[in-house]
Design an enzyme around this catalytic site. Structure first.
Site, short mmCIF file in Angstrom:
data_model
loop_
_atom_site.label_atom_id
_atom_site.label_comp_id
_atom_site.label_asym_id
_atom_site.label_seq_id
_atom_site.Cartn_x
_atom_site.Cartn_y
_atom_site.Cartn_z
N ASP A 50 34.67 -10.44 -77.60
CA ASP A 50 35.83 -10.21 -78.45
C ASP A 50 36.80 -11.39 -78.41
O ASP A 50 37.46 -11.70 -79.40
CB ASP A 50 36.55 -8.93 -78.01
N ASP A 69 58.12 -4.74 -67.45
CA ASP A 69 57.53 -6.07 -67.31
C ASP A 69 57.34 -6.73 -68.67
O ASP A 69 57.18 -7.95 -68.75
CB ASP A 69 56.17 -5.99 -66.61
N TYR A 120 44.73 -4.64 -74.70
CA TYR A 120 45.84 -4.68 -73.75
C TYR A 120 46.67 -3.40 -73.84
O TYR A 120 47.05 -2.80 -72.83
CB TYR A 120 46.69 -5.90 -74.06
#
Length: 294
Positions: free
Chosen positions: A74, A179, A192
């Site tokens: 990917d 974060d 993600y």
């Protein structure tokens, strides 16, 4: 038919499928163009003497190409997008990597896949992209201001969280203490964003996902929004700057820089062979429906 071929990495066991791919294309009299660095690498490794016409950048391509083949995983397809951009050249992904949500043709299916292409036994699925702007304007993104998977802001060189003030279409949503924060397309929802607790969204949905990364405010949850929404971030923190990533490309911006994210004005065309589907890929890659208790 005119085809471009790109691969990001050469792998030791690649001999068979690279030769198979080229042989299948040649015997069907397909005009082959190969990314310059990729051809140099596999010619060296395989002791090949045939040199095909090459390309090295987006400016070497045009709309005369009928197909673009990405050989890798990917991540290789994400790099392929930087070549194809808004030329509307359909991309076929041959998976020589690991997971492969985008590169769905397995290396032992190359002959079958090329035959399906010749017979036009496939669908073209359009994948939406994200586009970034900044205020004040920044040249760090140049003309590569788009992403197929996601755009994320995150902390830099510190263990301290950042604060991301977030507005949707000009209306204040919330301030995330985290974060970082991810804005994902449906394509990127299996990447993600998924690893940070975001939902899987099927490719045809006209949505984006806003997913916090390790939020301090535990009631912060991923949010699905229409893809026509304009998203604005204002980032603050102990450091003087923060990171912005577009897929795998990372840049640094100064605190106080406003990040504006919206839908890009073009799409990427992905080839989906008629013997495969997104739901089938989900079952195979995420092991859905398999009993792993033994």
């Amino acid at each position: 038919m005119k085809v471009g071929v790109y691969g990001k990495f050469y792998q030791e066991d690649a001999d068979g499928y690279i030769i198979t791919l080229l042989d299948e294309l040649v015997k069907r009299n397909i005009e082959i163009y190969i990314e310059e660095g990729y051809q140099e690498e596999f010619n060296k490794q395989l002791n090949l003497t045939t040199n095909y016409p090459t390309f090295s950048s987006f400016t070497d391509l045009d709309t005369s190409f009928d197909l673009f083949i990405s050989v890798g995983g990917d991540g290789t397809i994400l790099r392929t997008v930087l070549y194809v951009r808004d030329l509307n050249i359909p991309i076929l992904g041959i998976n020589t990597g690991r997971l492969g949500f985008l590169a769905t043709v397995q290396n032992n299916e190359i002959t079958k896949a090329i035959e399906a292409i010749i017979l036009e036994d496939y669908d073209i699925v359009e994948r939406s992209l994200l586009q970034i702007e900044t205020n004040p304007p920044s040249n760090v993104f140049a003309d590569l201001n788009f992403a197929l998977n996601e755009i994320a802001v995150s902390r830099k060189n510190t263990t301290s969280m950042i604060t991301v003030k977030t507005l949707l279409d000009g209306e204040y949503l919330t301030s995330y203490w985290a974060d970082g924060l991810i804005v994902s397309t449906p394509t990127g929802s299996t990447g993600y964003s998924l690893s940070c607790g975001g939902p899987v969204i099927t490719p045809e949905n006209k949505s984006f996902v806003v997913t916090p990364i390790a939020p301090h405010n535990l009631n912060a949850r991923p949010l699905v929004i229409p893809d026509k929404t304009e998203i604005r971030f204002e980032v603050s923190g102990r450091e003087e700057d923060f990171l912005v990533s577009l897929d795998s490309r990372i840049n640094t911006l100064d605190n106080g820089t406003e990040v504006i994210i919206k839908k890009a004005p073009f799409t990427i065309k992905m080839i989906e062979l008629n013997y495969e589907s997104f739901l089938q890929t989900l079952r195979n890659k995420l092991l859905w429906g398999e009993d792993r208790r033994n």
